[in-house]
Design a protein around this motif. Structure first.
Motif, PDB file in Angstrom:
ATOM      1  N   LYS A  32      -1.526  -4.992   8.458  1.00 32.34           N
ATOM      2  CA  LYS A  32      -2.346  -3.900   7.917  1.00 32.34           C
ATOM      3  C   LYS A  32      -1.557  -2.643   7.581  1.00 32.34           C
ATOM      4  CE  LYS A  32      -5.696  -4.183  11.093  1.00 32.34           C
ATOM      5  NZ  LYS A  32      -5.761  -5.591  11.498  1.00 32.34           N
ATOM      6  N   PRO A  59      -5.981   8.941   3.243  1.00 31.64           N
ATOM      7  CA  PRO A  59      -6.707   7.969   4.046  1.00 31.64           C
ATOM      8  C   PRO A  59      -8.212   8.003   3.728  1.00 31.64           C
ATOM      9  CG  PRO A  59      -5.163   9.209   5.401  1.00 31.64           C
ATOM     10  CD  PRO A  59      -5.175   9.850   4.034  1.00 31.64           C
ATOM     11  N   PRO A  60      -8.919   6.861   3.737  1.00 35.28           N
ATOM     12  CA  PRO A  60      -8.426   5.544   4.159  1.00 35.28           C
ATOM     13  C   PRO A  60      -7.795   4.734   3.019  1.00 35.28           C
ATOM     14  CG  PRO A  60     -10.767   5.387   3.694  1.00 35.28           C
ATOM     15  CD  PRO A  60     -10.369   6.823   3.434  1.00 35.28           C
ATOM     16  N   TYR A  61      -7.470   5.427   1.903  1.00 36.71           N
ATOM     17  CA  TYR A  61      -6.947   4.715   0.731  1.00 36.71           C
ATOM     18  C   TYR A  61      -5.424   4.839   0.638  1.00 36.71           C
ATOM     19  CZ  TYR A  61     -11.868   5.582  -0.194  1.00 36.71           C
ATOM     20  OH  TYR A  61     -13.224   5.676  -0.070  1.00 36.71           O
ATOM     21  N   GLU A  90     -10.115  -3.560   7.634  1.00 30.90           N
ATOM     22  CA  GLU A  90     -10.445  -2.130   7.643  1.00 30.90           C
ATOM     23  C   GLU A  90     -11.754  -1.756   6.966  1.00 30.90           C
ATOM     24  OE1 GLU A  90      -6.392   0.156   7.230  1.00 30.90           O
ATOM     25  OE2 GLU A  90      -6.443  -1.518   5.827  1.00 30.90           O
ATOM     26  N   ASN A 135     -13.421  -0.056   4.847  1.00 37.13           N
ATOM     27  CA  ASN A 135     -13.289   1.045   3.900  1.00 37.13           C
ATOM     28  C   ASN A 135     -11.812   1.316   3.672  1.00 37.13           C
ATOM     29  OD1 ASN A 135     -14.059   3.087   2.216  1.00 37.13           O
ATOM     30  ND2 ASN A 135     -14.412   4.570   3.846  1.00 37.13           N
ATOM     31  N   THR A 136     -11.292   0.769   2.580  1.00 36.56           N
ATOM     32  CA  THR A 136      -9.848   0.850   2.363  1.00 36.56           C
ATOM     33  C   THR A 136      -9.538   0.755   0.880  1.00 36.56           C
ATOM     34  OG1 THR A 136      -7.728  -0.067   3.137  1.00 36.56           O
ATOM     35  CG2 THR A 136      -9.440  -1.651   2.608  1.00 36.56           C
ATOM     36  N   ASN A 191      -3.531   3.081  -3.773  1.00 30.99           N
ATOM     37  CA  ASN A 191      -4.788   2.417  -4.109  1.00 30.99           C
ATOM     38  C   ASN A 191      -4.936   2.272  -5.615  1.00 30.99           C
ATOM     39  OD1 ASN A 191      -7.482   1.493  -4.113  1.00 30.99           O
ATOM     40  ND2 ASN A 191      -8.234   3.613  -4.224  1.00 30.99           N
ATOM     41  N   TYR A 196      -9.467  -5.738   3.444  1.00 29.71           N
ATOM     42  CA  TYR A 196     -10.901  -5.480   3.540  1.00 29.71           C
ATOM     43  C   TYR A 196     -11.443  -5.958   4.886  1.00 29.71           C
ATOM     44  CZ  TYR A 196     -15.875  -5.596   2.619  1.00 29.71           C
ATOM     45  OH  TYR A 196     -17.228  -5.414   2.719  1.00 29.71           O
ATOM     46  N   ALA A 211      -7.482  -6.947  -1.829  1.00 30.60           N
ATOM     47  CA  ALA A 211      -7.378  -6.553  -0.417  1.00 30.60           C
ATOM     48  C   ALA A 211      -7.913  -7.740   0.387  1.00 30.60           C
ATOM     49  CB  ALA A 211      -8.184  -5.297  -0.138  1.00 30.60           C
ATOM     50  N   ARG A 220       0.812  -1.212   0.000  1.00 29.32           N
ATOM     51  CA  ARG A 220       0.000   0.000   0.000  1.00 29.32           C
ATOM     52  C   ARG A 220       0.853   1.273   0.000  1.00 29.32           C
ATOM     53  NH1 ARG A 220      -3.716  -0.057   5.205  1.00 29.32           N
ATOM     54  NH2 ARG A 220      -4.111   2.074   4.542  1.00 29.32           N
ATOM     55  N   PHE A 256      -3.329  -3.400   2.203  1.00 32.38           N
ATOM     56  CA  PHE A 256      -4.751  -3.113   2.372  1.00 32.38           C
ATOM     57  C   PHE A 256      -5.456  -4.411   2.770  1.00 32.38           C
ATOM     58  CE2 PHE A 256      -3.884   0.154  -1.061  1.00 32.38           C
ATOM     59  CZ  PHE A 256      -4.043   1.260  -0.234  1.00 32.38           C
TER      60      PHE A 256
END
Ligand SMILES: [Zn+2]
Length: 256
Positions: free
Chosen positions: A233, A33-35, A242, A244-245, A39, A239, A118, A26, A237
């Motif tokens: 983490k 954030p949160p990406y 988190e 929402n990532t 991403n 799922y 993810a 990542r 990433f």
């Protein structure tokens, strides 16, 4: 985010002439954030420009002229990236999009295929002699549908690849430590229940290895990186970890 771009590789695939591959982490992108930060997906609410910049960095790092992805639908559709199929793909700068599906195959020089993950697995397959590479998205639905095995079969039947000389690598993904499926009795067929490592916990790495071996890929040619996305983490990433990532990029292709 000022960390440099990072990717993991498989020693099994690293010796193939002309082949490039990487399981990106990542780190090293521009998403907030949160990406944060590399991403690779436009589908989870991140900014269009940030994802485009991240994908450009991934292409540059892999030294690829062309990168093809697709909308992943947890099914078993396999898309071939060839001179004859390329004109049908949509452009979404800086990449091209094939039809929705969960496996991408290519033998084209200068061309890579991208799977976004993810927790799901990216399963990379290569037949060095035929100059063919594949990238398979296999989450639990893909595992139940045996998309990894079906892709080996596709390569054998349509592209005359030989499973006995294929090499395979499975990237960072949900490990047996964290793969709890409370509803497995309704979601998984009974023949997969023996992949439990303790009640309700499944070893999808072993499942993929078994599917590839049953398709003819030699066990010693399969490299499972064994890195769990939920446990790490800060690097990956996740799922499950988190919700929402972002999504990580797994890329394989040819830059010869
Ligand atoms: Zn874990």
């Amino acid at each position: 985010m000022s960390e440099s771009i990072q990717f993991l590789t498989s020693t099994t695939l690293s010796s193939v002439p002309g082949l490039v591959h990487g399981f990106f982490t990542r780190s090293g992108g521009v998403s907030e954030p949160p990406y944060d930060s590399l991403n690779a997906s436009w589908s989870n609410g991140d900014s269009e420009q940030a994802v485009s910049e991240n994908l450009s960095r991934i292409m540059g790092t892999m030294r690829l002229d062309r990168l093809v992805s697709s909308r992943q639908v947890h099914a078993d559709t396999i898309n071939l990236v060839s001179e004859s199929t390329l004109p049908s793909f949509k452009s979404r700068s800086p990449i091209l999009l094939a039809d929705p599906g969960d496996a991408l195959v290519t033998g084209l020089s200068g061309t890579g295929v991208l799977i976004k993950i993810a927790d799901c697995q990216s399963v990379l397959l290569v037949d060095p002699e035929k100059h063919i590479a594949a990238n398979v998205h296999s989450g639990w639905r893909g595992s139940v549908q045996n998309i990894a095995g079906k892709t080996v079969e596709y390569l054998r039947e349509y592209l005359k690849c030989n499973p006995a000389r294929m090499l395979a690598a499975v990237g960072p993904s949900l490990g047996p430590c964290c793969a709890e499926y409370k509803n497995f009795q309704s979601e998984f067929p009974p023949e997969l229940w023996h992949f439990q490592t303790r009640p309700g916990y499944f070893d999808f790495w072993a499942m993929t290895r078994d599917q590839l071996v049953k398709s003819g890929v030699p066990d010693e040619n399969i490299d499972i990186l064994g890195r769990c996305t939920v446990c790490e983490k800060t690097m990956f990433f996740s799922y499950r970890g988190e919700r929402n990532t972002g999504r990580m990029a797994a890329v394989i292709g040819w830059n010869d």
